[in-house]
Design a protein around this motif. Structure first.
Motif, mmCIF file in Angstrom:
data_model
loop_
_atom_site.group_PDB
_atom_site.id
_atom_site.type_symbol
_atom_site.label_atom_id
_atom_site.label_comp_id
_atom_site.label_asym_id
_atom_site.label_seq_id
_atom_site.Cartn_x
_atom_site.Cartn_y
_atom_site.Cartn_z
ATOM 1 N N VAL A 67 0.945 -1.330 0.037
ATOM 2 C CA VAL A 67 0.104 0.052 0.015
ATOM 3 C C VAL A 67 0.966 1.335 0.077
ATOM 4 N N SER A 68 0.637 2.378 -0.774
ATOM 5 C CA SER A 68 1.270 3.465 -0.957
ATOM 6 C C SER A 68 1.555 4.120 0.501
ATOM 7 N N LYS A 69 2.735 4.815 0.814
ATOM 8 C CA LYS A 69 2.983 5.520 1.876
ATOM 9 C C LYS A 69 1.881 6.566 2.071
ATOM 10 N N GLU A 70 1.533 7.292 1.111
ATOM 11 C CA GLU A 70 0.481 8.285 1.230
ATOM 12 C C GLU A 70 -0.769 7.692 1.905
ATOM 13 N N LEU A 71 -1.357 6.503 0.984
ATOM 14 C CA LEU A 71 -2.515 6.110 1.566
ATOM 15 C C LEU A 71 -2.438 5.423 3.015
ATOM 16 N N THR A 72 -1.028 5.080 3.436
ATOM 17 C CA THR A 72 -1.147 4.541 4.812
ATOM 18 C C THR A 72 -1.090 5.722 5.686
ATOM 19 N N ALA A 73 -0.514 6.776 5.403
ATOM 20 C CA ALA A 73 -0.371 7.782 6.170
ATOM 21 C C ALA A 73 -1.891 8.499 6.581
ATOM 22 N N ARG A 74 -2.635 8.498 5.386
ATOM 23 C CA ARG A 74 -4.000 8.989 5.215
ATOM 24 C C ARG A 74 -4.873 8.106 6.158
ATOM 25 N N LEU A 75 -4.998 6.782 6.041
ATOM 26 C CA LEU A 75 -5.853 5.959 6.713
ATOM 27 C C LEU A 75 -5.481 5.960 8.202
ATOM 28 N N LEU A 76 -4.080 6.111 8.505
ATOM 29 C CA LEU A 76 -3.771 5.946 9.918
ATOM 30 C C LEU A 76 -4.067 7.242 10.625
ATOM 31 N N ALA A 77 -4.077 8.391 9.911
ATOM 32 C CA ALA A 77 -4.567 9.659 10.355
ATOM 33 C C ALA A 77 -6.119 9.590 10.721
ATOM 34 N N GLU A 78 -6.866 8.977 9.739
ATOM 35 C CA GLU A 78 -8.206 8.677 9.947
ATOM 36 C C GLU A 78 -8.618 8.060 11.185
ATOM 37 N N VAL A 79 -7.834 6.998 11.449
ATOM 38 C CA VAL A 79 -7.868 6.264 12.673
ATOM 39 C C VAL A 79 -7.695 7.013 13.709
ATOM 40 N N ILE A 80 -6.795 7.662 13.947
ATOM 41 C CA ILE A 80 -6.285 8.282 14.821
ATOM 42 C C ILE A 80 -7.418 9.491 15.385
ATOM 43 N N ASP A 81 -7.950 10.194 14.408
ATOM 44 C CA ASP A 81 -8.637 11.180 14.307
ATOM 45 C C ASP A 81 -10.296 10.705 14.698
ATOM 46 N N LYS A 82 -10.704 9.757 14.164
ATOM 47 C CA LYS A 82 -11.998 9.073 14.424
ATOM 48 C C LYS A 82 -12.101 8.146 15.695
ATOM 49 N N ARG A 83 -11.011 7.516 16.211
ATOM 50 C CA ARG A 83 -11.326 6.443 17.159
ATOM 51 C C ARG A 83 -10.749 6.882 18.618
#
Length: 83
Positions: A67-83
């Motif tokens: 998985v691209s680094k950009e997508l990984t960073a975006r998904l992890l940021a979403e997890v941190i922001d939402k959970r």
């Protein structure tokens, strides 16, 4: 465990719509084993799932799939922001 003759399209459908978390986890795992070209989409779906076990599997696969680094960073940021 899922039957071996499901297509990636069917597995994505199960990941998106099945009511059982265990089926969604199995579908995601099967897509990863198949090295499906839509694994990015599948991981995104899993990480946004309402069920914790599906989200955890998505995060596990995020670390092991191509998985691209950009997508990984975006998904992890979403997890941190939402959970």
């Amino acid at each position: 465990m899922l039957q071996e003759n499901f297509s990636s399209y069917q597995l994505l459908g199960m990941l998106q719509k099945d009511s059982e978390p265990e089926v969604r986890v199995s579908a995601l795992t099967a897509l990863a084993v198949m090295k499906d070209k839509q694994i990015d989409k599948a991981i995104q779906q899993a990480i946004s799932d309402k069920e914790k076990s599906v989200r955890i599997k998505g995060l596990e696969l995020l670390a092991t799939q191509d998985v691209s680094k950009e997508l990984t960073a975006r998904l992890l940021a979403e997890v941190i922001d939402k959970r």
